[in-house]
Motif scaffolding. Structure first.
Motif, PDB file in Angstrom:
ATOM      1  N   HIS A   1      40.694  32.877  47.449  1.00  0.00           N
ATOM      2  CA  HIS A   1      41.277  34.017  46.725  1.00  0.00           C
ATOM      3  C   HIS A   1      42.757  33.782  46.421  1.00  0.00           C
ATOM      4  O   HIS A   1      43.262  34.252  45.411  1.00  0.00           O
TER       5      HIS A   1
ATOM      6  N   ARG B   1      34.500  26.663  36.408  1.00  0.00           N
ATOM      7  CA  ARG B   1      34.544  27.578  37.552  1.00  0.00           C
ATOM      8  C   ARG B   1      34.790  26.851  38.873  1.00  0.00           C
ATOM      9  O   ARG B   1      35.112  27.487  39.876  1.00  0.00           O
TER      10      ARG B   1
ATOM     11  N   ILE C   1      45.857  31.095  39.392  1.00  0.00           N
ATOM     12  CA  ILE C   1      45.237  30.562  38.182  1.00  0.00           C
ATOM     13  C   ILE C   1      44.740  31.728  37.328  1.00  0.00           C
ATOM     14  O   ILE C   1      44.011  32.582  37.819  1.00  0.00           O
TER      15      ILE C   1
ATOM     16  N   ARG D   1      42.941  31.546  43.400  1.00  0.00           N
ATOM     17  CA  ARG D   1      42.613  32.239  42.152  1.00  0.00           C
ATOM     18  C   ARG D   1      43.749  33.127  41.665  1.00  0.00           C
ATOM     19  O   ARG D   1      43.869  33.390  40.468  1.00  0.00           O
ATOM     20  N   ARG D   2      44.563  33.613  42.598  1.00  0.00           N
ATOM     21  CA  ARG D   2      45.705  34.433  42.170  1.00  0.00           C
ATOM     22  C   ARG D   2      46.740  33.591  41.436  1.00  0.00           C
ATOM     23  O   ARG D   2      47.583  34.124  40.713  1.00  0.00           O
TER      24      ARG D   2
ATOM     25  N   LEU E   1      47.973  42.298  43.793  1.00  0.00           N
ATOM     26  CA  LEU E   1      47.403  41.522  44.900  1.00  0.00           C
ATOM     27  C   LEU E   1      48.467  40.648  45.556  1.00  0.00           C
ATOM     28  O   LEU E   1      48.425  40.376  46.750  1.00  0.00           O
TER      29      LEU E   1
ATOM     30  N   ASN F   1      38.790  26.911  39.816  1.00  0.00           N
ATOM     31  CA  ASN F   1      39.326  27.996  40.655  1.00  0.00           C
ATOM     32  C   ASN F   1      38.352  28.409  41.756  1.00  0.00           C
ATOM     33  O   ASN F   1      38.477  29.478  42.342  1.00  0.00           O
ATOM     34  N   ARG F   2      37.384  27.557  42.013  1.00  0.00           N
ATOM     35  CA  ARG F   2      36.459  27.704  43.134  1.00  0.00           C
ATOM     36  C   ARG F   2      35.620  28.964  43.092  1.00  0.00           C
ATOM     37  O   ARG F   2      35.225  29.486  44.129  1.00  0.00           O
ATOM     38  N   LEU F   3      35.334  29.456  41.895  1.00  0.00           N
ATOM     39  CA  LEU F   3      34.298  30.484  41.802  1.00  0.00           C
ATOM     40  C   LEU F   3      32.961  29.830  42.101  1.00  0.00           C
ATOM     41  O   LEU F   3      32.004  30.488  42.486  1.00  0.00           O
TER      42      LEU F   3
ATOM     43  N   TYR G   1      42.502  33.752  34.657  1.00  0.00           N
ATOM     44  CA  TYR G   1      41.079  33.627  34.379  1.00  0.00           C
ATOM     45  C   TYR G   1      40.672  34.713  33.392  1.00  0.00           C
ATOM     46  O   TYR G   1      40.846  35.895  33.659  1.00  0.00           O
TER      47      TYR G   1
ATOM     48  N   ARG H   1      46.085  40.240  31.269  1.00  0.00           N
ATOM     49  CA  ARG H   1      45.864  40.370  32.709  1.00  0.00           C
ATOM     50  C   ARG H   1      45.845  38.991  33.366  1.00  0.00           C
ATOM     51  O   ARG H   1      46.403  38.788  34.441  1.00  0.00           O
TER      52      ARG H   1
ATOM     53  N   ARG I   1      36.605  38.776  41.146  1.00  0.00           N
ATOM     54  CA  ARG I   1      36.642  37.523  41.911  1.00  0.00           C
ATOM     55  C   ARG I   1      37.618  36.553  41.263  1.00  0.00           C
ATOM     56  O   ARG I   1      38.401  35.901  41.941  1.00  0.00           O
ATOM     57  N   GLY I   2      37.572  36.488  39.933  1.00  0.00           N
ATOM     58  CA  GLY I   2      38.419  35.544  39.211  1.00  0.00           C
ATOM     59  C   GLY I   2      39.904  35.817  39.376  1.00  0.00           C
ATOM     60  O   GLY I   2      40.717  34.902  39.335  1.00  0.00           O
ATOM     61  N   THR I   3      40.270  37.112  39.541  1.00  0.00           N
ATOM     62  CA  THR I   3      41.693  37.415  39.705  1.00  0.00           C
ATOM     63  C   THR I   3      42.143  37.231  41.138  1.00  0.00           C
ATOM     64  O   THR I   3      43.315  37.443  41.437  1.00  0.00           O
ATOM     65  N   GLY I   4      41.223  36.851  42.027  1.00  0.00           N
ATOM     66  CA  GLY I   4      41.629  36.537  43.382  1.00  0.00           C
ATOM     67  C   GLY I   4      41.541  37.696  44.351  1.00  0.00           C
ATOM     68  O   GLY I   4      42.294  37.752  45.318  1.00  0.00           O
ATOM     69  N   MET I   5      40.628  38.640  44.124  1.00  0.00           N
ATOM     70  CA  MET I   5      40.413  39.683  45.126  1.00  0.00           C
ATOM     71  C   MET I   5      39.530  39.118  46.227  1.00  0.00           C
ATOM     72  O   MET I   5      38.595  38.367  45.965  1.00  0.00           O
TER      73      MET I   5
ATOM     74  N   GLN J   1      38.632  43.631  49.128  1.00  0.00           N
ATOM     75  CA  GLN J   1      39.392  44.246  48.030  1.00  0.00           C
ATOM     76  C   GLN J   1      38.482  44.582  46.868  1.00  0.00           C
ATOM     77  O   GLN J   1      38.599  45.641  46.247  1.00  0.00           O
TER      78      GLN J   1
ATOM     79  N   THR K   1      46.851  43.843  37.937  1.00  0.00           N
ATOM     80  CA  THR K   1      45.943  43.504  39.039  1.00  0.00           C
ATOM     81  C   THR K   1      46.494  42.405  39.944  1.00  0.00           C
ATOM     82  O   THR K   1      46.665  42.608  41.144  1.00  0.00           O
ATOM     83  N   VAL K   2      46.778  41.240  39.359  1.00  0.00           N
ATOM     84  CA  VAL K   2      47.207  40.120  40.200  1.00  0.00           C
ATOM     85  C   VAL K   2      48.604  40.367  40.801  1.00  0.00           C
ATOM     86  O   VAL K   2      48.795  40.135  41.998  1.00  0.00           O
TER      87      VAL K   2
END
Lengths: 312, 388
Positions: A71, A45, A77, A74-75, A102, A48-50, A79, A148, B289-293, B297, A98-99
């Motif tokens: 954010h 984690r 990478i 993460r778009r 975004l 991707n900097r979670l 996950y 996804r 969070r993982g998908t980059g929101m 959002q 989703t991505v």
């Protein structure tokens, strides 16, 4: 390429990840294994900097992963998590989009990508695109979760116990599908699991973690032949060692010129599966064929026994 | 074939039987204040009409008593209710002595009991039909249209409550407007403040307990006491803040009523927002969070849609509660239907009390049905996974 350099994560007084350094090669599958609480998920984690590290840096293709907002990183990478994490109020197509959404992709580009991924994951777009996640089986949900994660064509895919919620039969199929997908997109995959069989099945390289440190990081065969310490040895399992060695090679690699009787074996089977087949059918050798059916020589029991030995 | 009784139908039958035979249908009073004379169904109409009404009640009870299809039950209940509504108007005309403008006829307990019994039958039938949200709204619309039709046709004009209305029709609609404004306005204000406050409480854990405790405390203050508490600060604001008095802020009147309703509304909205957001699956949040929101959002695309049914439930509680509570605004000059209730109590004119109470109950009921339909429509989409 992902370069992890001196990464440490502390929560108050507990050190979860302790000075880990490793390099993950591009276009490979790297599996991080360890018991629960070993810090493997936290390590992943931080890519991707979670989770933000306490010390150390992670560079992706030479670029510090803190050089852009989290954010946006993460778009880029993929996950995927255990239990799929699909958004229950969105359809399968909306989840996969989703991505791209975004990132502001156009409608037609997104739709084309969704359709491509659904087909690739053997989900008929006409049937599944408009379904809601709760209308899918566990295996289908998992596939949509990975689709996804791959929608924006990321170079890197992080997976946290992605097959943990699947039953054994679907899990084996999902693992094979993942390897095919990885070859298709040439994605760099970092996968966290506690399942040693899964690790040997999927990995180009395995990192074994315990108490926040990486004990050993190398190709699966190396872990079997030269375990860094007793913990790695125990994790691999004494009685499993020869079979683990065989599981890392294909029938093709063990093939030699010659002929043999009986049902032919496909070249992409693992040597462990070939051994099982030979023992079960009571043969000393079996012919090997390519996926197309072309003969490629034979595999003998003797050759497999040799390969299963530490001396080889 | 064995005859099978409907359990609720048995209860409805007993209630309706008591309403028809055990108590009077209408009350005839010489004037609006004195005690009246209770009249039974047979005394309220020409003999044949009274008998016909009793037969119709019997038929409806028959449908209720046995296990009949819900559609039949609903139809029977609806026709019985409509007949009752028309009958009470006719009874008023029949009972009022010709040329006597002081005499008043109002529904007696038997009428209300029958109304209750058949409303119960209708509600039960609708529940069994499991109607789609739009269907519920349609039922509500049909009921409202039916009432409006009877109201406009003048069938009820002989009833005492309508005589009270006739004398103050202008005031009635003005107070109705104030009532709705008070109830809806305070709801909107509480939503505008409560939603962000709920989000804040959800994200900042230490804040949660203190905010919810304070709101709980406010909820326990009796409304009249709250009006009293508000008089001083609002009067002070009116006196010191320039322009405050000009927009209607005073120690008494609409301002304290509005503020009190607003304060009472906060707890259900904030609490339900917190509960709704806490109920969002952990995996969905993690994946978002993982998908980059970004946090925003995630809030608007994932958390709010998933928490919406619970938040709407909070808004429903507030709306129904506010429509009821707004009646006491009249105590401090805030207007609303409460004006008639308190005037009626002052004059011991129960018909005037009803003129305030009946629309309040109807409004609260309609609001509840509308919001229930909205909640149902939303939870279908977003909470499929919750039930799976």
């Amino acid at each position: 390429m992902i370069e992890i350099e001196g990464i440490t994560k502390r929560y108050d007084d507990t050190t979860v990840v302790d000075g880990v350094s490793m390099v993950i090669e591009p276009r490979t599958v790297t599996v991080v294994v360890g018991t629960s609480g070993s810090g493997k998920t936290t390590l992943m984690r931080m890519i991707n900097r979670l989770v933000e590290p306490t010390f150390g840096t992670i560079r992706i293709d030479g670029e510090d992963n803190r050089s852009m907002p989290a954010h946006e990183l993460r778009r880029r990478i993929g996950y995927a998590i255990q239990g799929h994490g699909l958004f229950p109020h969105r359809t399968v197509a909306q989840n996969i989009a989703t991505v791209p959404g975004l990132l502001g992709w156009g409608k037609s580009r997104t739709a084309a990508k969704v359709e491509e991924l659904l087909a690739l994951f053997q989900l008929d777009p006409a049937t599944f695109a408009d379904r809601y996640p709760h209308e899918l089986s566990g295996g289908q949900q998992q596939r949509v979760g990975v689709a996804r994660a791959l929608a924006a064509e990321p170079n890197i895919l992080l997976m946290d116990e992605p097959f943990g919620a699947l039953d054994p039969i679907i899990r084996a199929k999902a693992q094979d599908d993942l390897l095919a997908i990885q070859k298709h997109f040439n994605t760099t995959i970092v996968l966290v699991t506690h399942d040693m069989n899964e690790a040997f099945h999927l990995a180009n390289k395995i990192a074994v973690m315990d108490k926040g440190s990486v004990l050993q990081y190398g190709p699966p065969a190396e872990l079997v032949r030269a375990p860094a310490n007793t913990f790695v040895e125990t994790l691999i399992g004494e009685t499993e060692r020869p079979f683990r060695l065989l599981s890392t090679g294909t029938a093709c690699a063990a093939a030699e010129p010659g002929e043999a009787e009986g049902e032919p074996i496909r070249e992409d089977l693992s040597q462990q599966e070939v051994l099982a087949e030979l023992l079960w059918s009571g043969r000393r050798a079996a012919p090997v064929v390519s996926a197309g059916g072309a003969p490629m020589g034979r595999v003998t029991l003797e050759a497999l026994v040799k390969r299963a030995s530490r001396l080889q | 074939m064995r005859i099978r009784f409907d359990k609720l139908g048995v209860a409805i039958t007993l209630i309706a039987a008591y309403g028809t035979l055990g108590s009077g249908f209408a009350v005839l009073k010489p004037n609006r204040i004195v005690q009246g004379q209770v009249k039974s169904i047979l005394e309220c109409f020409p003999a044949w009409a009274g008998a016909a009404l009793i037969v119709l009640m019997l038929l409806t009870v028959f449908v209720a008593l046995f296990r009949t299809p819900p559609w039949l039950k609903l139809g029977a209940a609806a026709s019985a209710l409509a007949t009752l509504a028309v009958a009470i108007g006719l009874a008023a005309d029949f009972l009022t002595p010709a040329g006597n403008s002081y005499a008043r006829v109002s529904p007696a307990s038997g009428f209300w009991i029958l109304l209750f019994a058949f409303a119960l039958l209708a509600a039960d039938a609708i529940t069994r039909l499991k109607p789609a949200p739009w269907m519920r709204v349609l039922f509500l619309f049909i009921a409202a249209a039916g009432i409006a039709l009877i109201f406009l046709s003048g069938i009820w004009s002989g009833l005492s409550i309508m005589k009270e209305y006739a004398g103050r029709a202008d005031v009635f609609w003005a107070e109705a407007g104030k009532h709705v404004m008070l109830a809806l306005g305070s709801l909107v204000a509480a939503t505008v403040v409560g939603l962000p406050l709920g989000v804040l409480c959800h994200r900042v854990a230490p804040l949660r307990a203190s905010v919810l405790n304070i709101l709980n405390l406010i909820q326990t203050i009796p409304s009249i006491a709250l009006f009293g508490i508000l008089i001083a600060p609002l009067a002070w604001i009116a006196a010191t803040v320039p322009g405050a008095a000009a927009i209607g802020i005073r120690g008494i009147g609409v301002a304290p009523a509005f503020v009190a309703l607003f304060l009472y509304s906060l707890l259900p909205i904030v609490a339900n927002t917190v509960v709704g957001l806490a109920g969002v699956p952990r995996e969905a949040n993690e994946a978002a969070r993982g998908t980059g929101m970004t946090d925003m959002q995630r809030l608007f695309q994932i958390e709010f849609p998933l928490a919406l049914p619970v938040i709407l439930t909070g808004i429903r509680i507030v709306l129904v509660q506010n429509i009821g509570l707004a009646t006491i605004a009249a105590l401090i000059g805030g207007g609303g239907f409460g004006v008639f209730v308190f005037q009626g109590i002052g004059q011991t004119a129960m018909d005037l009390v009803l003129l305030g109470a009946v629309p309040t109950v109807a409004l609260a009921f309609a609001a509840a049905v509308l919001l229930d339909a909205l909640i149902q429509a939303n939870s279908r989409i977003s909470n499929g996974a919750g039930s799976a």
